[in-house]
Enzyme design. Structure first.
Site, PDB file in Angstrom:
ATOM      1  N   ASP A 102      37.308  39.471  29.087  1.00  0.00           N
ATOM      2  CA  ASP A 102      36.650  40.236  28.256  1.00  0.00           C
ATOM      3  C   ASP A 102      35.752  41.454  29.104  1.00  0.00           C
ATOM      4  O   ASP A 102      35.195  41.185  30.079  1.00  0.00           O
ATOM      5  CB  ASP A 102      35.658  39.181  27.449  1.00  0.00           C
ATOM      6  CG  ASP A 102      36.556  38.434  26.591  1.00  0.00           C
ATOM      7  OD1 ASP A 102      37.865  38.689  26.154  1.00  0.00           O
ATOM      8  OD2 ASP A 102      36.143  37.472  26.136  1.00  0.00           O
TER       9      ASP A 102
HETATM   10  N1  URA Z   1      37.581  33.119  27.373  1.00  0.00           N
HETATM   11  C1  URA Z   1      37.051  33.983  27.013  1.00  0.00           C
HETATM   12  O1  URA Z   1      36.425  33.866  26.131  1.00  0.00           O
HETATM   13  N2  URA Z   1      36.729  35.307  27.787  1.00  0.00           N
HETATM   14  C2  URA Z   1      37.212  35.632  28.943  1.00  0.00           C
HETATM   15  O2  URA Z   1      37.004  36.776  29.163  1.00  0.00           O
HETATM   16  C3  URA Z   1      38.214  34.522  29.503  1.00  0.00           C
HETATM   17  C4  URA Z   1      38.398  33.412  28.934  1.00  0.00           C
END
Ligand code: URA
Length: 237
Positions: A102
């Site tokens: 993310d």
């Molecule tokens: N899980 C999440 O919630 N975000 C990420 O970036 C990776 C795994």
């Protein structure tokens, strides 16, 4: 169709600037003809030769591990003009991230132009262990711990938590640091796991991917993978 100097650079032959010099110096042959026009556009079927070497048949493969900072997008380009993971790596090769983190998640991400390895690692049947450290609101209750041990249902599919550990608790701020290992690649999976337990994730970082870790890499830093590591990734299963 792309500009010849860009294509030459993308195959890892040399930098774009040096490619321009080679073109000007009549060193570059496209489909048997010397090209001196800098703006010449070429497509995937055009054969480019420099000093007698065909450059676009055998693409140089590049492999990097990046410790992604926050506020960097896990893609090659971004319509909103945000910094992407490929902006942070100094190469002309057309690398792209293997999977995604993310925008606000930090940590380990592999980038490569080797489609075979990327497909291999991202295939659902290929269960690469990923380890995250999540800073969450509140503390895990006994019930939360039981649920984590059983696995968490998301969209009618259970996410197995391979390992988890409470690393620390901040009694004043009422937050906890939890380390967990999963093989799942679904979007926002860690945040969704904790959401199911009614804990918001304040910060998230991926600290491990198979045998790789972010050790020695500050946020924004990267390194090339070694041949040994690349072979190990290919031979994981
Ligand atoms: N899980 C999440 O919630 N975000 C990420 O970036 C990776 C795994």
């Amino acid at each position: 169709m792309e500009r010849l100097q860009k294509v030459i650079a993308s195959y890892g032959y040399t930098s774009r600037r040096k490619a321009e010099e080679l073109i000007k110096n009549e060193k570059v042959i496209v489909n048997g003809k010397v090209v001196t026009e800098l703006g010449t556009k070429v497509g995937p079927d055009d054969l480019i030769t420099i000093d007698g070497v065909l450059i676009n048949k055998d693409v140089k493969r590049e492999y990097y591990i990046l410790n992604k900072p926050r506020q960097v997008i896990s893609s090659v380009t971004d319509n909103a003009g945000r910094i992407t993971v490929t902006d942070l790596i100094n190469t002309d090769a057309r690398i792209y991230p293997v999977g995604r983190l993310d925008y606000d998640t930090t940590g380990l991400i592999i980038l490569t132009n080797d489609g075979d390895l990327a497909n291999h690692l991202m295939h659902p049947s290929f269960e690469v262990e990923k380890t995250y450290i999540a800073k969450i609101e509140g503390f895990l209750s006994k019930d939360d711990i039981i649920k984590l041990k059983k696995g968490i249902m998301l969209d009618n599919r259970r996410v197995d938590i391979k390992k988890f550990k409470i690393k620390s608790k901040d009694l004043e701020k009422k937050t906890s640091l939890i380390e967990l290992t999963i093989v799942e690649g679904r979007n926002h999976v860690v945040k969704r796991i904790f959401k199911e337990l009614n804990h918001d994730v304040i910060r998230l970082s991926r600290v491990g991917y198979a045998f790789l870790t972010t050790k020695g890499l500050k946020f924004g830093e990267y390194r090339a993978l070694t041949i040994k590591e690349i072979k190990k990734l290919y031979n994981l299963k």
